[in-house]
Motif scaffolding. Sequence first.
Motif, mmCIF file in Angstrom:
data_model
loop_
_atom_site.group_PDB
_atom_site.id
_atom_site.type_symbol
_atom_site.label_atom_id
_atom_site.label_comp_id
_atom_site.label_asym_id
_atom_site.label_seq_id
_atom_site.Cartn_x
_atom_site.Cartn_y
_atom_site.Cartn_z
ATOM 1 N N LEU A 1 16.445 -36.790 10.159
ATOM 2 C CA LEU A 1 17.575 -35.744 10.435
ATOM 3 C C LEU A 1 18.726 -36.368 10.593
ATOM 4 O O LEU A 1 19.192 -37.000 11.798
ATOM 5 C CB LEU A 1 17.245 -34.852 11.824
ATOM 6 N N ILE A 2 19.693 -36.488 9.406
ATOM 7 C CA ILE A 2 20.864 -37.002 9.609
ATOM 8 C C ILE A 2 22.060 -36.418 10.425
ATOM 9 O O ILE A 2 22.908 -36.571 11.086
ATOM 10 C CB ILE A 2 21.301 -37.458 8.328
ATOM 11 N N ASN A 3 21.794 -34.966 9.719
ATOM 12 C CA ASN A 3 23.049 -33.857 10.324
ATOM 13 C C ASN A 3 22.514 -32.546 10.022
ATOM 14 O O ASN A 3 21.853 -32.457 9.382
ATOM 15 C CB ASN A 3 24.276 -34.334 9.708
ATOM 16 N N ILE A 4 23.115 -31.640 11.042
ATOM 17 C CA ILE A 4 23.204 -30.178 10.790
ATOM 18 C C ILE A 4 24.285 -29.623 10.554
ATOM 19 O O ILE A 4 25.384 -29.978 11.651
ATOM 20 C CB ILE A 4 22.199 -29.695 11.698
ATOM 21 N N LEU A 5 24.560 -28.716 9.599
ATOM 22 C CA LEU A 5 26.020 -28.184 9.520
ATOM 23 C C LEU A 5 25.846 -26.506 9.567
ATOM 24 O O LEU A 5 24.956 -26.115 9.108
ATOM 25 C CB LEU A 5 26.748 -28.612 8.177
ATOM 26 N N ILE A 6 26.813 -26.044 10.410
ATOM 27 C CA ILE A 6 26.657 -24.397 10.632
ATOM 28 C C ILE A 6 27.918 -24.197 9.683
ATOM 29 O O ILE A 6 29.096 -24.514 10.109
ATOM 30 C CB ILE A 6 26.559 -23.902 11.928
ATOM 31 N N VAL A 7 28.018 -23.386 8.494
ATOM 32 C CA VAL A 7 29.066 -23.278 7.853
ATOM 33 C C VAL A 7 29.289 -21.775 7.590
ATOM 34 O O VAL A 7 28.264 -20.871 7.260
ATOM 35 C CB VAL A 7 29.013 -23.853 6.186
ATOM 36 N N ASP A 8 30.492 -21.315 7.997
ATOM 37 C CA ASP A 8 30.825 -19.732 7.710
ATOM 38 C C ASP A 8 31.361 -19.571 6.324
ATOM 39 O O ASP A 8 32.067 -20.357 5.588
ATOM 40 C CB ASP A 8 32.069 -19.459 8.681
#
Length: 527
Positions: free
Chosen positions: A90-97
Motif C-alpha cells: 500500500l503506497i498511498n491513499i488519496l481522498i479526492v473531492d
Amino acid sequence: MKGMGQSKLIYSFRARLLLIFALLLVTTLGVQYQLNEWERQRVARIIEEQEQALAAGFSLAIESLSSPERLADLSKKKRATFLEREADRLINILIVDDVGAIPDRLDPEDRVTDSLDPKYNPQQQPDGSFHYFKLGEVPLPPIIEAEQNPTGAGNGATDLLSAYVRPTEAGKPRAFPFPVLTDQGRSYIIIILGSASASYAPSPWRVIRPLLPTLAILLLATLVAALLVWRFTRPIRELSQAAKRIAAGDFDFQVPAANRRDEMGELAAVFNEMIAGLRRMRQLEVELHQAERSAVIGRLASAIAHEIRNPLNYINLTLDHLRTQFNPTEPEKRAVFERLTKQVKDEVARANARITELLSYSRPSRLKLRPLALRPIIEDVLRTVEVQAAENGIAIHLEEQTASPQVLGDAESLRSLFSNLIINGLQAMDGHGGELTIAIAPAEDGRVRVLVKDTGQGIPPEDLPHLFEPYFSTKETGTGLGLAIVKKAVEDHGGTIQVESRVGQGTTFTVTLPAASDAAHRRDAEP
C-alpha cells in the motif's frame, strides 16, 4: 498368428517412432500444464495480496471520511492491525473531492483533501486559507477504473472485484479509484498499490522459464530423432556396402543387420537370402563350367588315348622283340643295348601313365565302395616307392598310434589318391634327402585323418590357392593333374583335403575321410 502380429508391431520402426513422439507430446503437455499451474498459483497469491491491501486501504479511507483525523494519523494508530502487513504494497491513499470541470468523473482538477503521504495534504496559508493539491499534480500509476454501483454509492467488495477484473498485468503498480457519496457531495477514494513482492513480481526468468521446457523437449526430440535416423540409416549403409561387394563378385559374407526385428531387419534378411542364392548360383556355374570342361577333356582324352596308346603298345612290343631276338652277344654292346631299350620302355611307360592320369580325371567316377582299412593300402603304395626313396636318401615313416576305423571307399581310387600324395612328397625332396611321414589317426568327429608330411622345399603362398586346379603345376615336366585327381578322389569319397606349407620347411597334406559306419548311416538317412 495374432501374437506374431503384435510382436511384429512392437518391433516395427514406424510403431516405435510414433510411440516416441506420443511420449514427447504427453511430456510436453504435462510440463506445460505444471508450469501453467505454478503461474496460476503465483497470480492467485498476487490477487490475494492485492485484495488484502485494497481492503486495508479502503477500510482506512472510510474511517478517515467519518473522522476529523488525517489518514497519516489514523495509519499510525492502526499499525498493529492487518494494515501493517500490507504497508509494503500500500503506497498511498488519496481522498479526492469531485470539484473538477467534469462532474461525476475523476479529472486532473479534482482536489486532494487527504493523503496517506503528508506532503499531498492541504497546506494552510499565512492568511488562514488552505492550499489543495490537484489530482493532476500527484504522480499516479495507471488508474484502473472501477465500475460504479448502480445506486451511485461505492460498494467496497463490488468495486474491488470489478477493479481486479480490469488489470492487464498482475503485480504491477496501479491505482484503484472508488466513488463515495458524502454529505459534502461526491468524493473518490484512490488506493495506490506498488509492485507485488519480489517472489511474485514478473522477472526475465519468469518470462524465459516457460520456454525452457519447450526448448528441452525440442532438443530431446531432435536427439531422439537423430538416434532413430542413425539407427535406421546404418543398415542402409551396410546394404549399400554389401551391394558394392556383390557387384565386385564377393558373395562370402552376410549383412549383420539381419538380427534386427524391424523393417530393416526383414530387408537385411531378404538381402542375405539373395546373397546365399547368388553364392549357390555361382557355385553351380563353376561346377557346370568344370563339368563342361571335364566333358570336353574326357572326349579329347579318349581320342588322344586311342591315337597314342596304339603306337605306344606297338613300340613296347617291338622293344621286347628286339631285346629277345637282336640282343648283342658282346658284353659291352649288350649293356648299352639293354640300357637304351630300358630307357625307351621307361619313357613309353611314363607316357602311358600320363594318359592314364588324364583319363582318370576326365572320366566319371565309378567307385566300388566297401569298408576298407587305410593302413594296408598305404603300405602297398609305399612298397612301390621305397626303392626310389632309398636312392634319394629319403626316410619314410608310417605312424598309427591307435587303430583307426575303416572307411567306406574304393581300393583303386584310394590307392591312386595316396600314391599321388606320396610321390608328390618324394618329388618335393628329390635330390635333397629328408623325411616323409604318413600318420593315420581317428579324428574328433569320428572320421579318419591321414597326414602326409614332407620336409621338402615348400610351396610359395601365391601358389597355394591354385594347387588343386587342373593343369596347374610348378614342375617343368608335370601335367598338373596329380593333385587335381587327389582332390577329385577325396570329394568322391565325401572327404576333405587341406594343405599347409612353408617355403624351406615342407608341406603337409591332411586328408579326412568319413568312417564306414558314419558313411553308411548318412547313406541310410538320405531320402
